[in-house]
Design a protein around this motif. Sequence first.
Motif, PDB file in Angstrom:
ATOM      1  N   MET A   1       0.814  -1.195   0.000  1.00  0.00           N
ATOM      2  CA  MET A   1       0.000   0.000   0.000  1.00  0.00           C
ATOM      3  C   MET A   1       0.863   1.266   0.000  1.00  0.00           C
ATOM      4  O   MET A   1       0.333   2.352  -0.142  1.00  0.00           O
ATOM      5  N   LYS A   2       2.161   1.085   0.126  1.00  0.00           N
ATOM      6  CA  LYS A   2       3.056   2.238   0.143  1.00  0.00           C
ATOM      7  C   LYS A   2       2.983   3.024  -1.157  1.00  0.00           C
ATOM      8  O   LYS A   2       2.940   4.249  -1.144  1.00  0.00           O
ATOM      9  N   HIS A   3       2.917   2.315  -2.297  1.00  0.00           N
ATOM     10  CA  HIS A   3       2.843   3.005  -3.584  1.00  0.00           C
ATOM     11  C   HIS A   3       1.536   3.782  -3.725  1.00  0.00           C
ATOM     12  O   HIS A   3       1.506   4.848  -4.323  1.00  0.00           O
ATOM     13  N   LEU A   4       0.465   3.276  -3.135  1.00  0.00           N
ATOM     14  CA  LEU A   4      -0.804   3.995  -3.160  1.00  0.00           C
ATOM     15  C   LEU A   4      -0.713   5.271  -2.327  1.00  0.00           C
ATOM     16  O   LEU A   4      -1.211   6.319  -2.726  1.00  0.00           O
ATOM     17  N   ALA A   5      -0.058   5.192  -1.185  1.00  0.00           N
ATOM     18  CA  ALA A   5       0.124   6.369  -0.334  1.00  0.00           C
ATOM     19  C   ALA A   5       0.957   7.431  -1.040  1.00  0.00           C
ATOM     20  O   ALA A   5       0.665   8.630  -0.937  1.00  0.00           O
ATOM     21  N   LEU A   6       1.969   7.007  -1.782  1.00  0.00           N
ATOM     22  CA  LEU A   6       2.790   7.966  -2.538  1.00  0.00           C
ATOM     23  C   LEU A   6       1.979   8.654  -3.630  1.00  0.00           C
ATOM     24  O   LEU A   6       2.081   9.864  -3.816  1.00  0.00           O
ATOM     25  N   LEU A  37      -9.904  -1.062   0.493  1.00  0.00           N
ATOM     26  CA  LEU A  37     -11.192  -1.073   1.200  1.00  0.00           C
ATOM     27  C   LEU A  37     -11.090  -1.835   2.514  1.00  0.00           C
ATOM     28  O   LEU A  37     -11.656  -1.422   3.533  1.00  0.00           O
ATOM     29  N   GLY A  38     -10.364  -2.943   2.507  1.00  0.00           N
ATOM     30  CA  GLY A  38     -10.177  -3.716   3.728  1.00  0.00           C
ATOM     31  C   GLY A  38      -9.444  -2.930   4.795  1.00  0.00           C
ATOM     32  O   GLY A  38      -9.839  -2.918   5.956  1.00  0.00           O
ATOM     33  N   VAL A  39      -8.383  -2.243   4.392  1.00  0.00           N
ATOM     34  CA  VAL A  39      -7.601  -1.444   5.343  1.00  0.00           C
ATOM     35  C   VAL A  39      -8.446  -0.313   5.915  1.00  0.00           C
ATOM     36  O   VAL A  39      -8.495  -0.114   7.136  1.00  0.00           O
ATOM     37  N   VAL A  40      -9.127   0.421   5.052  1.00  0.00           N
ATOM     38  CA  VAL A  40      -9.929   1.565   5.505  1.00  0.00           C
ATOM     39  C   VAL A  40     -11.076   1.099   6.403  1.00  0.00           C
ATOM     40  O   VAL A  40     -11.334   1.703   7.446  1.00  0.00           O
ATOM     41  N   SER A  41     -11.737   0.018   6.026  1.00  0.00           N
ATOM     42  CA  SER A  41     -12.864  -0.446   6.849  1.00  0.00           C
ATOM     43  C   SER A  41     -12.384  -0.974   8.201  1.00  0.00           C
ATOM     44  O   SER A  41     -13.044  -0.763   9.218  1.00  0.00           O
ATOM     45  N   TRP A  64     -16.394   6.278   2.019  1.00  0.00           N
ATOM     46  CA  TRP A  64     -16.540   6.601   0.600  1.00  0.00           C
ATOM     47  C   TRP A  64     -15.727   7.842   0.231  1.00  0.00           C
ATOM     48  O   TRP A  64     -15.053   7.866  -0.801  1.00  0.00           O
ATOM     49  N   GLU A  65     -15.759   8.863   1.066  1.00  0.00           N
ATOM     50  CA  GLU A  65     -14.963  10.069   0.803  1.00  0.00           C
ATOM     51  C   GLU A  65     -13.475   9.747   0.802  1.00  0.00           C
ATOM     52  O   GLU A  65     -12.719  10.261  -0.020  1.00  0.00           O
ATOM     53  N   ASN A  66     -13.057   8.870   1.698  1.00  0.00           N
ATOM     54  CA  ASN A  66     -11.664   8.449   1.759  1.00  0.00           C
ATOM     55  C   ASN A  66     -11.277   7.714   0.473  1.00  0.00           C
ATOM     56  O   ASN A  66     -10.197   7.929  -0.073  1.00  0.00           O
ATOM     57  N   VAL A  67     -12.146   6.856  -0.023  1.00  0.00           N
ATOM     58  CA  VAL A  67     -11.888   6.111  -1.259  1.00  0.00           C
ATOM     59  C   VAL A  67     -11.786   7.062  -2.446  1.00  0.00           C
ATOM     60  O   VAL A  67     -10.910   6.906  -3.306  1.00  0.00           O
ATOM     61  N   LEU A  68     -12.655   8.050  -2.510  1.00  0.00           N
ATOM     62  CA  LEU A  68     -12.666   8.969  -3.646  1.00  0.00           C
ATOM     63  C   LEU A  68     -11.413   9.832  -3.734  1.00  0.00           C
ATOM     64  O   LEU A  68     -11.096  10.360  -4.799  1.00  0.00           O
ATOM     65  N   VAL A  69     -10.684   9.968  -2.641  1.00  0.00           N
ATOM     66  CA  VAL A  69      -9.423  10.722  -2.667  1.00  0.00           C
ATOM     67  C   VAL A  69      -8.368   9.937  -3.450  1.00  0.00           C
ATOM     68  O   VAL A  69      -7.512  10.531  -4.101  1.00  0.00           O
ATOM     69  N   SER A  70      -8.439   8.615  -3.434  1.00  0.00           N
ATOM     70  CA  SER A  70      -7.413   7.774  -4.037  1.00  0.00           C
ATOM     71  C   SER A  70      -7.804   7.106  -5.345  1.00  0.00           C
ATOM     72  O   SER A  70      -6.946   6.702  -6.118  1.00  0.00           O
ATOM     73  N   PHE A  71      -9.099   6.955  -5.604  1.00  0.00           N
ATOM     74  CA  PHE A  71      -9.541   6.172  -6.759  1.00  0.00           C
ATOM     75  C   PHE A  71     -10.558   6.926  -7.602  1.00  0.00           C
ATOM     76  O   PHE A  71     -11.327   7.738  -7.097  1.00  0.00           O
ATOM     77  N   THR A  72     -10.550   6.613  -8.909  1.00  0.00           N
ATOM     78  CA  THR A  72     -11.612   7.032  -9.825  1.00  0.00           C
ATOM     79  C   THR A  72     -12.221   5.776 -10.407  1.00  0.00           C
ATOM     80  O   THR A  72     -11.577   4.732 -10.488  1.00  0.00           O
TER      81      THR A  72
END
Length: 73
Positions: A1-6, A37-41, A64-72
């Motif tokens: 998940m490090k690459h996603l955080a970057l 989704l697993g991590v956030v939930s 959902w707001e958290n997901v929308l910051v990272s994904f389209t």
Amino acid sequence: MKHLALRRATGEKTRVDIVVNTGVAFGPKADEFMSYLGVVSRERLSILINSWDEVSEVDWNMIWENVLVSFTF
């Protein structure tokens, strides 16, 4: 998940394809999305919640707001 955080830190969003009828993610980034989704939930919800139907609207919107910051989609 490090690459996603970057990517998130730079404002870059990851594209995920979703089957409209079922809501199931597919494609090359589907596993990353489901892991996220697993991590956030796990961070936001009680372990006593058995299904998404039991999640309050406030918690659901926060995730959902958290997901929308990272994904389209």
